[in-house]
Scaffold this motif. Structure first.
Motif, mmCIF file in Angstrom:
data_model
loop_
_atom_site.group_PDB
_atom_site.id
_atom_site.type_symbol
_atom_site.label_atom_id
_atom_site.label_comp_id
_atom_site.label_asym_id
_atom_site.label_seq_id
_atom_site.Cartn_x
_atom_site.Cartn_y
_atom_site.Cartn_z
ATOM 1 N N GLY A 1 0.819 -1.209 0.000
ATOM 2 C CA GLY A 1 0.000 0.000 0.000
ATOM 3 C C GLY A 1 0.852 1.258 0.000
ATOM 4 O O GLY A 1 2.041 1.225 0.316
ATOM 5 N N VAL A 2 0.233 2.369 -0.387
ATOM 6 C CA VAL A 2 0.900 3.673 -0.366
ATOM 7 C C VAL A 2 -0.003 4.673 0.340
ATOM 8 O O VAL A 2 -1.230 4.551 0.293
ATOM 9 C CB VAL A 2 1.245 4.167 -1.784
ATOM 10 N N THR A 3 0.610 5.654 0.975
ATOM 11 C CA THR A 3 -0.141 6.646 1.746
ATOM 12 C C THR A 3 -0.176 7.981 1.010
ATOM 13 O O THR A 3 0.868 8.480 0.569
ATOM 14 C CB THR A 3 0.487 6.845 3.137
ATOM 15 N N VAL A 4 -1.375 8.550 0.872
ATOM 16 C CA VAL A 4 -1.558 9.846 0.216
ATOM 17 C C VAL A 4 -2.505 10.697 1.048
ATOM 18 O O VAL A 4 -3.227 10.191 1.911
ATOM 19 C CB VAL A 4 -2.126 9.683 -1.216
ATOM 20 N N THR A 5 -2.503 11.997 0.757
ATOM 21 C CA THR A 5 -3.451 12.927 1.385
ATOM 22 C C THR A 5 -4.314 13.528 0.292
ATOM 23 O O THR A 5 -3.831 14.319 -0.522
ATOM 24 C CB THR A 5 -2.718 14.045 2.146
ATOM 25 N N PRO A 6 -5.595 13.152 0.209
ATOM 26 C CA PRO A 6 -6.459 13.645 -0.871
ATOM 27 C C PRO A 6 -6.615 15.167 -0.821
ATOM 28 O O PRO A 6 -6.814 15.743 0.258
ATOM 29 C CB PRO A 6 -7.799 12.952 -0.594
ATOM 30 N N PRO A 7 -6.542 15.838 -1.987
ATOM 31 C CA PRO A 7 -6.722 17.288 -2.033
ATOM 32 C C PRO A 7 -8.189 17.704 -2.070
ATOM 33 O O PRO A 7 -8.506 18.884 -1.992
ATOM 34 C CB PRO A 7 -6.008 17.678 -3.330
ATOM 35 N N LEU A 8 -9.090 16.724 -2.218
ATOM 36 C CA LEU A 8 -10.522 17.015 -2.228
ATOM 37 C C LEU A 8 -11.278 15.770 -1.778
ATOM 38 O O LEU A 8 -10.727 14.668 -1.737
ATOM 39 C CB LEU A 8 -10.992 17.445 -3.607
ATOM 40 N N THR A 9 -12.557 15.972 -1.437
ATOM 41 C CA THR A 9 -13.412 14.862 -1.022
ATOM 42 C C THR A 9 -14.187 14.351 -2.232
ATOM 43 O O THR A 9 -14.792 15.145 -2.960
ATOM 44 C CB THR A 9 -14.391 15.309 0.070
ATOM 45 N N PHE A 10 -14.142 13.049 -2.453
ATOM 46 C CA PHE A 10 -14.890 12.486 -3.580
ATOM 47 C C PHE A 10 -15.093 10.992 -3.367
ATOM 48 O O PHE A 10 -14.434 10.368 -2.522
ATOM 49 C CB PHE A 10 -14.171 12.746 -4.911
ATOM 50 N N LYS A 11 -16.019 10.436 -4.157
ATOM 51 C CA LYS A 11 -16.270 8.995 -4.157
ATOM 52 C C LYS A 11 -15.942 8.450 -5.539
ATOM 53 O O LYS A 11 -16.220 9.099 -6.560
ATOM 54 C CB LYS A 11 -17.733 8.693 -3.821
ATOM 55 N N GLN A 12 -15.337 7.283 -5.565
ATOM 56 C CA GLN A 12 -15.054 6.608 -6.826
ATOM 57 C C GLN A 12 -15.151 5.113 -6.582
ATOM 58 O O GLN A 12 -14.535 4.586 -5.648
ATOM 59 C CB GLN A 12 -13.660 6.967 -7.343
ATOM 60 N N GLN B 1 -16.276 1.989 -5.002
ATOM 61 C CA GLN B 1 -16.854 1.825 -3.663
ATOM 62 C C GLN B 1 -16.061 2.571 -2.598
ATOM 63 O O GLN B 1 -16.287 2.377 -1.400
ATOM 64 C CB GLN B 1 -16.935 0.330 -3.279
ATOM 65 N N TYR B 2 -15.160 3.469 -3.024
ATOM 66 C CA TYR B 2 -14.260 4.137 -2.081
ATOM 67 C C TYR B 2 -14.656 5.599 -1.874
ATOM 68 O O TYR B 2 -15.137 6.262 -2.799
ATOM 69 C CB TYR B 2 -12.820 4.078 -2.578
ATOM 70 N N THR B 3 -14.442 6.075 -0.649
ATOM 71 C CA THR B 3 -14.647 7.480 -0.315
ATOM 72 C C THR B 3 -13.326 8.065 0.160
ATOM 73 O O THR B 3 -12.668 7.491 1.032
ATOM 74 C CB THR B 3 -15.710 7.642 0.790
ATOM 75 N N PHE B 4 -12.945 9.194 -0.401
ATOM 76 C CA PHE B 4 -11.703 9.877 -0.035
ATOM 77 C C PHE B 4 -12.060 11.246 0.531
ATOM 78 O O PHE B 4 -12.911 11.961 -0.023
ATOM 79 C CB PHE B 4 -10.800 10.023 -1.256
ATOM 80 N N THR B 5 -11.415 11.606 1.641
ATOM 81 C CA THR B 5 -11.759 12.826 2.356
ATOM 82 C C THR B 5 -10.599 13.815 2.296
ATOM 83 O O THR B 5 -9.454 13.456 2.598
ATOM 84 C CB THR B 5 -12.092 12.524 3.825
#
Length: 322
Positions: free
Chosen positions: A179-190, A192-196
């Motif tokens: 796995g890799v770690t990132v910090t999303p710049p925006l909130t979105f769903k794609q 079945q995943y939700t990124f905050t």
């Protein structure tokens, strides 16, 4: 009763025998450990060389440098064209287009890596085709060779190496790295995943694909998608450069073997890993931008001469070219 001389001699002999026996046991254990370590090193070396032989594919491209770069001299900057192709995405098997195009320049003297994202709709001359078109069509027309030649002409820099990875490969590589770690710049769903927005998250392969694929909900459109792709690549580079990834080397190799081709030979990879790893921790990201324009009803990204010259000069400076 005083001990006889023969008794004393026999006691001394038994002690020497015990000490000698212990010494031989220690020596045997040491030799077994040494052989075990030697076998492990040989196994790693064998696996690595076997895989690099399978993924190696030389491509004849137009020569831009006066002489080829020699990364055995660890003070020479070099460039890599990264092609993320859509073969393997959503069940595709045919050679598609280069869904992702990035140029990496690595400078060991400044310990810096630059990642440039090239929009796939960039309008430019397709070298070898004799016309202008979207840059990602270069791969569809002529594979890696035409892509490298086109990028070299557009940016006025040499492309020393290429790495072609299909979309399935991105998933497998991220999984192999744990796995890799990132910090999303925006909130979105794609999917079945939700990124905050602002909340760091560790992505597995499927989540990484979803994170890097979304485009339509991003206010920046394809530029936003490219920025997230750069995040994945940068995080993967740092993970590969870390010691922890060595424990997963067999999984990493297996993922590369099935999903990647490159003109980096085994010796090149060893030299980069040993001498250029410091640059992987210092990454500058650049986004090429243009204005969306329709020509004969087809959408293109038109990059201004000033923008193209600025980027070219920045990359040439990174490559220490006059």
């Amino acid at each position: 009763m005083p001990e006889k001389r023969s008794d004393v001699h026999n006691q001394h002999k038994r002690k020497k025998t015990r000490r000698g026996g212990i010494g031989r046991i220690i020596l045997i254990i040491f030799l077994v450990l040494l052989l075990g370590i030697g076998f492990f090193v040989w196994k790693v070396y064998s696996d690595v060389t076997g895989t690099t032989d399978k993924i190696y594919k030389n491509v004849e491209t137009e020569e831009v440098r006066n002489k080829p770069v020699d990364i055995k001299h660890d003070d020479e900057p070099f460039s890599v064209l990264l092609l993320g192709v859509d073969t393997g995405d959503l069940g595709r098997t045919e050679r598609g287009r280069s869904d992702t195009m990035m140029v990496l320049t690595v400078n060991p003297n400044t310990n810096k890596t630059t990642i440039l994202s090239i929009p796939r709709d960039t309008y430019t001359e397709i070298v070898g085709k004799g016309k202008k078109d979207k840059i990602n069509h270069a791969y569809a027309f002529g594979g890696v060779q035409m892509s490298v030649n086109t990028v070299q002409k557009m940016l006025d820099i040499p492309i020393d190496y290429y790495v072609e990875v299909n979309m399935q490969g991105l998933k497998d590589i991220v999984d192999a790295l744990g796995g890799v770690t990132v910090t999303p710049p925006l909130t979105f769903k794609q999917d079945q995943y939700t990124f905050t927005e602002g909340q760091s998250v560790t992505l597995d392969g499927n989540a990484a694909l979803a994170y890097s694929r979304m485009r339509h909900e991003d206010p920046q459109g394809d530029y936003g998608r490219q920025a997230r792709q750069r995040q994945i690549i940068s995080a993967s580079m740092k993970k590969v450069a870390s010691l922890s990834s060595i424990m997963n080397y067999q999984s990493v190799l297996k993922s590369l073997e099935s999903n990647m081709t490159t003109n980096l030979a085994f010796g090149d990879m060893v030299d980069i890993f040993n001498d250029y790893r410091g640059a992987a921790g210092n990454v500058e990201q650049i986004q090429m931008t243009g204005s969306g324009t329709k020509i004969d009803g087809i959408y293109y990204d038109i990059v201004s001469d000033k923008e193209m010259n600025d980027i070219s000069n920045q990359l040439r400076e990174q490559l220490e070219m006059k």
